[in-house]
Design a protein around this motif. Structure first.
Motif, PDB file in Angstrom:
ATOM      1  N   ASP A   9       0.841  -1.202   0.000  1.00 17.90           N
ATOM      2  CA  ASP A   9       0.000   0.000   0.000  1.00 17.90           C
ATOM      3  C   ASP A   9       0.878   1.255   0.000  1.00 17.90           C
ATOM      4  O   ASP A   9       1.631   1.485   0.953  1.00 17.90           O
ATOM      5  N   ASP A  35      -4.047   0.433  -3.257  1.00 18.50           N
ATOM      6  CA  ASP A  35      -4.080   1.531  -2.298  1.00 18.50           C
ATOM      7  C   ASP A  35      -2.944   2.507  -2.574  1.00 18.50           C
ATOM      8  O   ASP A  35      -2.085   2.768  -1.728  1.00 18.50           O
ATOM      9  N   ASN A  64      -9.005  -0.631  -1.862  1.00 13.74           N
ATOM     10  CA  ASN A  64     -10.262  -0.032  -1.440  1.00 13.74           C
ATOM     11  C   ASN A  64     -10.238   1.489  -1.446  1.00 13.74           C
ATOM     12  O   ASN A  64     -11.286   2.125  -1.406  1.00 13.74           O
ATOM     13  N   HIS A 174      -5.588  -7.389  -3.385  1.00 14.98           N
ATOM     14  CA  HIS A 174      -5.337  -6.253  -2.485  1.00 14.98           C
ATOM     15  C   HIS A 174      -5.333  -6.722  -1.040  1.00 14.98           C
ATOM     16  O   HIS A 174      -4.502  -6.302  -0.251  1.00 14.98           O
ATOM     17  N   HIS A 225      -2.958  -4.419   2.311  1.00 16.38           N
ATOM     18  CA  HIS A 225      -4.148  -3.888   2.975  1.00 16.38           C
ATOM     19  C   HIS A 225      -4.013  -3.828   4.498  1.00 16.38           C
ATOM     20  O   HIS A 225      -4.345  -2.811   5.085  1.00 16.38           O
TER      21      HIS A 225
HETATM   22 FE   LIG Z   1      -6.513  -1.187   1.669  1.00 15.32          FE
END
Ligand SMILES: [Fe+2]
Length: 302
Positions: A9, A35, A64, A174, A225
């Protein structure tokens, strides 16, 4: 032996030094677990000039925070259907913009890819953020784009991708699969809830079990994540493990760029494979020098 760089991320932590380092590296390809954005989904687009300056083949599964929007994110967090629907209206336009402006990076999600170096890639469910109530995240977009409305449908979709891929292959997601431990320090255990709980995705776990059952296990499952150090207590999280012959990797070391003992380090993970086995090293780059770590509970350079 092909070698791939895995970037966890980013949340905007990616800069010109990274571009220079990776463009001059020996990696066959760069794998981004998603991300890129910070809280505001528009922030994702700030990174595109850097992505477009990469000369290595690169692959990205959206997380997300990528193109989804604040209202939809809050809707997912609070499981508020009204906010999920309201927020969904703006996601297709942001995804179209991302597809248009991202020049060389391959956008992945419920898809198959052949990587340079001979490995194949199965991309899992995009935009996943995990949940404990048995739903897929950002369902309006998933339904509209992939025809996936439920975890069961997602699982079937992933199994059909596994049926279609040629070994050796890896899975890029992810968020990681369920089944690898409930503790905050476990690879995808929740560190932000009052109780310790396995926060991994059941559809991905189901697809991996299926792959193993038909004698076609992935070499590695790569995701992020769940950041480390952990939210409470700043503990290390186990960032890789082997289970039933499969290597699992959580690349979400955050911050990925940080100061330590007066030096500025940039984190990524190197994946090496001969097509039969796979191994990983956490790489901490400072002034062009790479410090390699193999300890699964170490999250700082030596
Ligand atoms: Fe995430």
């Amino acid at each position: 032996m092909p070698t791939y760089a895995i970037l966890g991320d980013l949340h905007l932590q990616f800069d010109e030094d990274d571009v220079e380092f990776f463009n001059n590296s020996d990696y066959d390809a760069l794998l981004f677990v998603g991300d890129l954005a910070a809280r505001m989904p528009e922030s994702l687009f700030k990174l595109l000039p850097l992505f477009n300056a990469l000369t290595k083949p690169s692959y990205l599964i959206p997380g997300n925070h990528d193109t989804t929007g604040v209202r939809a994110l809050l809707g997912e967090l609070w499981q508020n259907e009204f906010l999920i629907q309201l927020g969904a209206a703006s996601q297709p336009a942001r995804m179209e913009r991302l597809k248009k402006e991202l020049r060389h990076t391959t956008l992945c999600g419920y898809s198959l890819h052949g990587l340079p170096g001979g490995l194949n890639l199965v991309a899992a469910r995009p935009f996943s953020m995990g949940s404990t109530n048995g739903t897929v995240n950002f369902r309006p977009y998933l339904e509209r784009t992939y025809g996936v409305r439920t975890l069961a449908e997602s699982s079937e979709r992933l199994k059909s991708l596994i049926d279609g891929v040629h070994s050796p292959y890896i899975i890029l997601a992810h968020h990681g699969p369920h089944g690898l431990g409930p503790k905050a320090t476990d690879i995808w255990g929740a560190d932000f809830l009052p109780q310790e709980v396995d926060f991994g995705d059941p559809d991905l776990a189901d697809a991996i079990s299926y792959a193993i059952s038909i004698g076609k296990p992935p070499l590695a499952v790569i995701a992020g994540h769940m950041h480390y150090p952990t939210k409470h207590g700043k503990k290390p999280k186990q960032w890789y493990l082997y289970c039933d012959g499969v290597l699992y990797v959580n690349a979400a070391r955050w911050p990925r760029i940080f100061l330590h003992n007066g030096r500025r380090y940039h984190h990524h993970i190197a994946l090496e494979t001969d097509g039969k086995t796979a191994s990983v090293f956490a790489c901490y780059v400072t002034a062009g020098v790479v410090h390699r770590i193999t300890d699964a509970l170490a999250i700082l350079p030596d």
